[in-house]
Design an enzyme around this catalytic site. Sequence first.
Site, PDB file in Angstrom:
ATOM      1  N   SER A 202      64.067 -46.717-113.737  1.00  0.00           N
ATOM      2  CA  SER A 202      62.984 -46.714-114.723  1.00  0.00           C
ATOM      3  C   SER A 202      62.021 -45.585-114.401  1.00  0.00           C
ATOM      4  CB  SER A 202      62.245 -48.057-114.670  1.00  0.00           C
ATOM      5  OG  SER A 202      61.011 -48.005-115.354  1.00  0.00           O
TER       6      SER A 202
ATOM      7  N   TYR B  35      57.995 -53.801-108.661  1.00  0.00           N
ATOM      8  CA  TYR B  35      59.043 -53.308-109.555  1.00  0.00           C
ATOM      9  C   TYR B  35      59.144 -51.784-109.450  1.00  0.00           C
ATOM     10  CZ  TYR B  35      61.420 -52.271-114.012  1.00  0.00           C
ATOM     11  OH  TYR B  35      62.276 -51.810-114.977  1.00  0.00           O
TER      12      TYR B  35
END
Length: 251
Positions: A138, A152
């Site tokens: 990401s 994350y």
Amino acid sequence: MARIAIVTGAGGGLGREIAIGLADTYYGIIVVDRDERAAEACAHVIEARAVPVRKVCADVRVPSDADRIVSAARELGGPHVLVNNAGGWTPRRQYPEATADEWAATINLNLVAPMMLSQLVMAPTREQGSGAIINISSSAGIDSTSYGSPEYGAAKAGLIRFTSSLSGLATSHGVRVMCVAPDWIGLERAQAQWALMSHAERAATGPLIPPADVVAVVLQLIREGVAGTVVEMRGGDQPLARTHKRVKTES
């Protein structure tokens, strides 16, 4: 005989899109998801492509579940491809409010589980002659700004470095490990959030990335990608491999 791909988190979202995209190019699919109904629904769609398919209801963080995933691929004559797509934020609360067990589970999901599954597929993939592993990271792992889920972001950054660290496996193990790091993807939930944003918020965020664009990059990497490649995808830009210049799309 069809080549076999494992896709984790394939019950919905990007994982489902990747699984169907691979099936459309005649890959047999191991549909992996914790949600059995979602996995079953995806498997049903893939069955219509007349390729081998098997659903595995599993938590990729659990070693015994990871073993079952690889065993299912072996039974179909694979694996040839692994797509480490399963991931997500910590439920309910994020670091530092989340407990150590809560944020560690997120790191396990987004980084440790892909490392474990990648290790497990090395030997059977090598037996097939060659193979590919695609890690879905990401932009959260690339950016240096404040972020809502630090655990994350840290895990996704680790997944990028994990990928580049394994570039030598193409020679030693016949396995190319590559990575895609997209920005905000235009899946259903993202589109709903986008619709609620102001014009200024949308301008600051940048356009959503069509899921089909991410699938296309994954398929291209599987076909011809160079080991260790990390492809960054930003809304409005062409995909950017780490070794190439960024260029704007005409759209």
